[in-house]
Design a protein around this motif. Sequence first.
Motif, PDB file in Angstrom:
ATOM      1  N   ARG B  76       0.846  -1.192   0.000  1.00 52.52           N
ATOM      2  CA  ARG B  76       0.000   0.000   0.000  1.00 52.52           C
ATOM      3  C   ARG B  76       0.881   1.241   0.000  1.00 52.52           C
ATOM      4  NH1 ARG B  76      -3.607   0.042   5.012  1.00 52.52           N
ATOM      5  NH2 ARG B  76      -1.711  -0.920   5.829  1.00 52.52           N
ATOM      6  N   ASP B  77       0.395   2.305  -0.599  1.00 50.30           N
ATOM      7  CA  ASP B  77       1.124   3.564  -0.568  1.00 50.30           C
ATOM      8  C   ASP B  77       0.884   4.265   0.767  1.00 50.30           C
ATOM      9  OD1 ASP B  77       2.343   3.314  -3.006  1.00 50.30           O
ATOM     10  OD2 ASP B  77       0.687   4.249  -4.108  1.00 50.30           O
ATOM     11  N   GLY B  78       1.734   5.255   1.013  1.00 47.36           N
ATOM     12  CA  GLY B  78       1.663   5.972   2.287  1.00 47.36           C
ATOM     13  C   GLY B  78       0.275   6.480   2.607  1.00 47.36           C
ATOM     14  N   ASN B  79      -0.413   7.024   1.612  1.00 51.59           N
ATOM     15  CA  ASN B  79      -1.721   7.619   1.907  1.00 51.59           C
ATOM     16  C   ASN B  79      -2.826   6.590   2.132  1.00 51.59           C
ATOM     17  OD1 ASN B  79      -2.205   6.753  -0.687  1.00 51.59           O
ATOM     18  ND2 ASN B  79      -2.432   8.814  -1.562  1.00 51.59           N
ATOM     19  N   GLU B  80      -2.480   5.310   1.990  1.00 51.93           N
ATOM     20  CA  GLU B  80      -3.443   4.262   2.335  1.00 51.93           C
ATOM     21  C   GLU B  80      -3.278   3.782   3.766  1.00 51.93           C
ATOM     22  OE1 GLU B  80      -4.221   1.435  -1.222  1.00 51.93           O
ATOM     23  OE2 GLU B  80      -2.200   2.247  -1.524  1.00 51.93           O
ATOM     24  N   PHE B  81      -2.205   4.226   4.418  1.00 54.40           N
ATOM     25  CA  PHE B  81      -2.018   3.870   5.832  1.00 54.40           C
ATOM     26  C   PHE B  81      -2.866   4.799   6.687  1.00 54.40           C
ATOM     27  CE2 PHE B  81       1.387   1.463   4.110  1.00 54.40           C
ATOM     28  CZ  PHE B  81       1.670   0.483   5.048  1.00 54.40           C
ATOM     29  N   ARG B  82      -3.410   4.248   7.757  1.00 56.27           N
ATOM     30  CA  ARG B  82      -4.372   4.999   8.570  1.00 56.27           C
ATOM     31  C   ARG B  82      -3.945   5.114  10.039  1.00 56.27           C
ATOM     32  NH1 ARG B  82      -5.813   6.078   4.167  1.00 56.27           N
ATOM     33  NH2 ARG B  82      -7.911   6.060   3.296  1.00 56.27           N
ATOM     34  N   ASN B  83      -2.638   5.011  10.255  1.00 59.55           N
ATOM     35  CA  ASN B  83      -2.153   5.156  11.631  1.00 59.55           C
ATOM     36  C   ASN B  83      -2.215   6.608  12.081  1.00 59.55           C
ATOM     37  OD1 ASN B  83       0.199   5.030   9.586  1.00 59.55           O
ATOM     38  ND2 ASN B  83       0.930   6.351  11.231  1.00 59.55           N
ATOM     39  N   LEU B  84      -2.235   6.779  13.383  1.00 57.39           N
ATOM     40  CA  LEU B  84      -2.222   8.122  13.975  1.00 57.39           C
ATOM     41  C   LEU B  84      -0.900   8.827  13.679  1.00 57.39           C
ATOM     42  CD1 LEU B  84      -3.512   6.946  17.447  1.00 57.39           C
ATOM     43  CD2 LEU B  84      -4.813   8.393  15.843  1.00 57.39           C
ATOM     44  N   LEU B  85      -0.953  10.143  13.593  1.00 55.01           N
ATOM     45  CA  LEU B  85       0.276  10.920  13.364  1.00 55.01           C
ATOM     46  C   LEU B  85       1.267  10.728  14.519  1.00 55.01           C
ATOM     47  CD1 LEU B  85      -1.241  14.274  12.050  1.00 55.01           C
ATOM     48  CD2 LEU B  85      -0.124  12.484  10.698  1.00 55.01           C
ATOM     49  N   LEU B  86       0.736  10.602  15.724  1.00 52.86           N
ATOM     50  CA  LEU B  86       1.600  10.429  16.893  1.00 52.86           C
ATOM     51  C   LEU B  86       2.567   9.256  16.713  1.00 52.86           C
ATOM     52  CD1 LEU B  86       2.332  11.053  19.881  1.00 52.86           C
ATOM     53  CD2 LEU B  86       0.462   9.533  20.555  1.00 52.86           C
ATOM     54  N   ILE B  87       2.008   8.152  16.209  1.00 50.00           N
ATOM     55  CA  ILE B  87       2.759   6.905  16.050  1.00 50.00           C
ATOM     56  C   ILE B  87       3.981   7.061  15.165  1.00 50.00           C
ATOM     57  CG2 ILE B  87       2.535   4.607  14.991  1.00 50.00           C
ATOM     58  CD1 ILE B  87       0.893   4.970  17.476  1.00 50.00           C
ATOM     59  N   GLU B  88       3.827   7.833  14.099  1.00 51.52           N
ATOM     60  CA  GLU B  88       4.878   7.889  13.076  1.00 51.52           C
ATOM     61  C   GLU B  88       5.945   8.929  13.379  1.00 51.52           C
ATOM     62  OE1 GLU B  88       1.917   8.910  10.196  1.00 51.52           O
ATOM     63  OE2 GLU B  88       2.889  10.793   9.668  1.00 51.52           O
ATOM     64  N   GLN B  89       5.786   9.692  14.465  1.00 52.81           N
ATOM     65  CA  GLN B  89       6.773  10.738  14.747  1.00 52.81           C
ATOM     66  C   GLN B  89       8.154  10.110  14.928  1.00 52.81           C
ATOM     67  OE1 GLN B  89       6.016  13.963  14.295  1.00 52.81           O
ATOM     68  NE2 GLN B  89       4.102  12.973  13.675  1.00 52.81           N
ATOM     69  N   PRO B  90       9.194  10.791  14.423  1.00 56.88           N
ATOM     70  CA  PRO B  90      10.551  10.228  14.508  1.00 56.88           C
ATOM     71  C   PRO B  90      10.951   9.967  15.960  1.00 56.88           C
ATOM     72  CG  PRO B  90      10.510  12.140  13.065  1.00 56.88           C
ATOM     73  CD  PRO B  90       9.176  12.078  13.729  1.00 56.88           C
ATOM     74  N   ASN B  91      11.906   9.074  16.130  1.00 56.84           N
ATOM     75  CA  ASN B  91      12.258   8.614  17.473  1.00 56.84           C
ATOM     76  C   ASN B  91      12.811   9.687  18.396  1.00 56.84           C
ATOM     77  OD1 ASN B  91      11.439   5.927  17.181  1.00 56.84           O
ATOM     78  ND2 ASN B  91      13.290   5.478  16.006  1.00 56.84           N
ATOM     79  N   GLY B  92      13.576  10.611  17.869  1.00 58.42           N
ATOM     80  CA  GLY B  92      14.189  11.604  18.746  1.00 58.42           C
ATOM     81  C   GLY B  92      15.084  10.931  19.765  1.00 58.42           C
ATOM     82  N   HIS B  93      15.119  11.463  20.994  1.00 63.14           N
ATOM     83  CA  HIS B  93      15.942  10.813  22.016  1.00 63.14           C
ATOM     84  C   HIS B  93      15.080   9.846  22.826  1.00 63.14           C
ATOM     85  CE1 HIS B  93      14.157  13.438  25.004  1.00 63.14           C
ATOM     86  NE2 HIS B  93      14.654  14.525  24.449  1.00 63.14           N
ATOM     87  N   PHE B  94      15.708   9.196  23.796  1.00 62.02           N
ATOM     88  CA  PHE B  94      15.024   8.168  24.577  1.00 62.02           C
ATOM     89  C   PHE B  94      13.718   8.692  25.181  1.00 62.02           C
ATOM     90  CE2 PHE B  94      14.408   5.793  28.591  1.00 62.02           C
ATOM     91  CZ  PHE B  94      14.363   4.495  28.101  1.00 62.02           C
ATOM     92  N   GLY B  95      13.760   9.904  25.712  1.00 59.10           N
ATOM     93  CA  GLY B  95      12.567  10.487  26.331  1.00 59.10           C
ATOM     94  C   GLY B  95      11.450  10.705  25.313  1.00 59.10           C
ATOM     95  N   ASP B  96      11.821  11.140  24.109  1.00 57.78           N
ATOM     96  CA  ASP B  96      10.805  11.353  23.067  1.00 57.78           C
ATOM     97  C   ASP B  96      10.091  10.044  22.747  1.00 57.78           C
ATOM     98  OD1 ASP B  96      11.521  14.061  22.715  1.00 57.78           O
ATOM     99  OD2 ASP B  96      13.053  13.545  21.229  1.00 57.78           O
ATOM    100  N   SER B  97      10.863   8.982  22.600  1.00 62.47           N
ATOM    101  CA  SER B  97      10.199   7.729  22.216  1.00 62.47           C
ATOM    102  C   SER B  97       9.391   7.145  23.373  1.00 62.47           C
ATOM    103  CB  SER B  97      11.157   6.724  21.584  1.00 62.47           C
ATOM    104  OG  SER B  97      12.305   6.590  22.338  1.00 62.47           O
ATOM    105  N   ILE B  98       9.843   7.379  24.596  1.00 64.16           N
ATOM    106  CA  ILE B  98       9.051   6.939  25.752  1.00 64.16           C
ATOM    107  C   ILE B  98       7.723   7.701  25.805  1.00 64.16           C
ATOM    108  CG2 ILE B  98       8.929   7.101  28.299  1.00 64.16           C
ATOM    109  CD1 ILE B  98      10.641   4.764  27.474  1.00 64.16           C
ATOM    110  N   VAL B  99       7.789   9.007  25.627  1.00 69.82           N
ATOM    111  CA  VAL B  99       6.558   9.812  25.703  1.00 69.82           C
ATOM    112  C   VAL B  99       5.602   9.431  24.574  1.00 69.82           C
ATOM    113  CG1 VAL B  99       5.612  12.144  25.482  1.00 69.82           C
ATOM    114  CG2 VAL B  99       7.606  11.728  26.956  1.00 69.82           C
ATOM    115  N   ARG B 100       6.146   9.275  23.377  1.00 72.67           N
ATOM    116  CA  ARG B 100       5.304   8.887  22.242  1.00 72.67           C
ATOM    117  C   ARG B 100       4.583   7.577  22.543  1.00 72.67           C
ATOM    118  NH1 ARG B 100       8.810   7.256  17.322  1.00 72.67           N
ATOM    119  NH2 ARG B 100       9.135   5.528  18.775  1.00 72.67           N
TER     120      ARG B 100
END
Lengths: 328, 252
Positions: B76-100
């Motif tokens: 499927r192409d990207g626009n066929e995915f229906r996940n939340l925007l929150l989920i796809e946010q880049p990892n950042g540092h350890f705290g960012d991925s924990i909060v996400r």
Amino acid sequence: MYTQGLDQAGKDQEAGAETPEHLEAFQKRIDAEEKIEAKDWMPEAYRRTLVRQISQHAHSEIIGMQPEGNWLTRAPSLKRKVILLAKVQDEAGHGLYLYSAAETLGVSRGQMVADLLSGKAKYSSIFNYPTLTWADIGAIGWLVDGAAIMNQIPLCRCSYGPYARAMVRVCKEESFHQRQGFDIMVSLCRGTAEQKAMAQDALNRWWWPSLMMFGPNDANSKHSAQSMAWKIKRFSNDELRQKFVDATVPQADFLGITMPDDALVFDKDSGHYSFGEIDWQEFMDVVAGNGPCNRQRLEKRNKAHNDGAWVREAAQAYAEKQAACAAA
Amino acid sequence: MSRDEAVIAYVLRLADNALILAQRMIELVTAKPELEEELANANFALDFIGQARMLYSYAAELEGAGRSEDDFAFMRDGNEFRNLLLIEQPNGHFGDSIVRQYLFEAFYVHQLDALTRCKDQRIAEIAARAIKEVRYHLRHISHWLIRLGDGTDESHQRVQASLDELWRFTGEMFVSDEVDVAIRDNLAGPDLEAIAALWKRDVEDVIAEATLQLPEDQWMARGGKQGQHSEHFGFLIAEMQFLQRSYAGASW
Ligand SMILES: [Fe+2]
Ligand SMILES: [Fe+2]
């Protein structure tokens, strides 16, 4: 085992309690196949040899996560992704048990990790080769885990109890990894011409480094004798390498791909495959730090460690606060 | 949208959340601050991929068009995915991925809880299995959030910044559209308003224990559930799908 066969006895240490009577009694226990446990008396050189070997083995498990982790985000199916992720997770687990086994010998995990990060400690140089295609994930499971099993099965009977017991658990998982790797190779070799070419290319690049995993030829591995006497090692480097070649060549035949060795031939008289000369200069270069990925592997490990410093400090600070509250 | 179409769309949203979060998490393999966290991260990602596989397989059965779990993940192409925007946010540092992960799973656990009681038996079964895993993740993740918040000054500041940064992606979880309404009304599925209240209560508790500040009410991003993703999502998808796309028809 991913220790390169470079394990060697430590320096002779000050006599201390190591009277001839003690040493003789210790050797008798070994000869009687008794397990040596953490609290038992042992010669300092025995302890040091084990610390070096077990910690190298642990480091190899940890560094070995990198070349395979390299394909996690690109695994070609969800099933393969799960299998690879579970495998990489197993390797982290192996690293943990092995660090714990080494800690029973009086060395801390922190010290061992510091030695890895500084480049002082060795790990198996096989992991300094790059994973360039998906077929490399198959080749690693098949060949690298396959070679590791050859080395590790005898270690399940190692004279040092905690190491032997850790190896029993590790070996079960390694043989699972080997089968999964072979299964990837089977899929590729039964697939399209491009997939089969990918499998052959991976074999070409991984075959010789896999043979190097068993360490130098016996003639050049003079320190193995003491490890054999102590029953840390049960078979010589060349014996294990030969077992591996004998087991693996028929598997390549089954896959329909060929080892990159023109000298490889089955010798009817001995019942073994004879094979070409290993490029020992390449081996020494990689051990010395000049393999394709040595720097990258250590940089990545150091980066993870450094990036995590604030997290570990936070956990520590929190634990101290909690302890202070509990005490108050 | 027919009743079946709504169920398929809903199941795919659940599956996409699980897969895309796992994909972000496996980017972090070998980059964690402790070996124990490597094990936990891999473990949780395995749980999510397992959930995604069960859900994609169910969507494939409902659709009856001969697609497989891998067709959903890789073709499927990207626009066929229906996940939340929150989920796809880049990892950042350890705290960012924990909060996400925390902000999502604090929602997901209530979503799954409601789904265990829904009228679609397969969804209820999958939810019953997944919720055990997610409860376990939440204990681990919220403990990290508390340690980071109440750890050092540096960790407190960093994780507060993660929370402030990611907060704008939380609103989308609670915005009902026709798919959510259909699941709620036809299958006795989750009521997002009720879940919003439960989520807020839980998050406030953990944030307070972590000595962090709840971010102020603010503008909320949305679009993931409708297939409008962030720029970086295209790269995630391209990397994930590369082999299947490059060697069309090959099996692996
Ligand atoms: Fe291993
Ligand atoms: Fe392995």
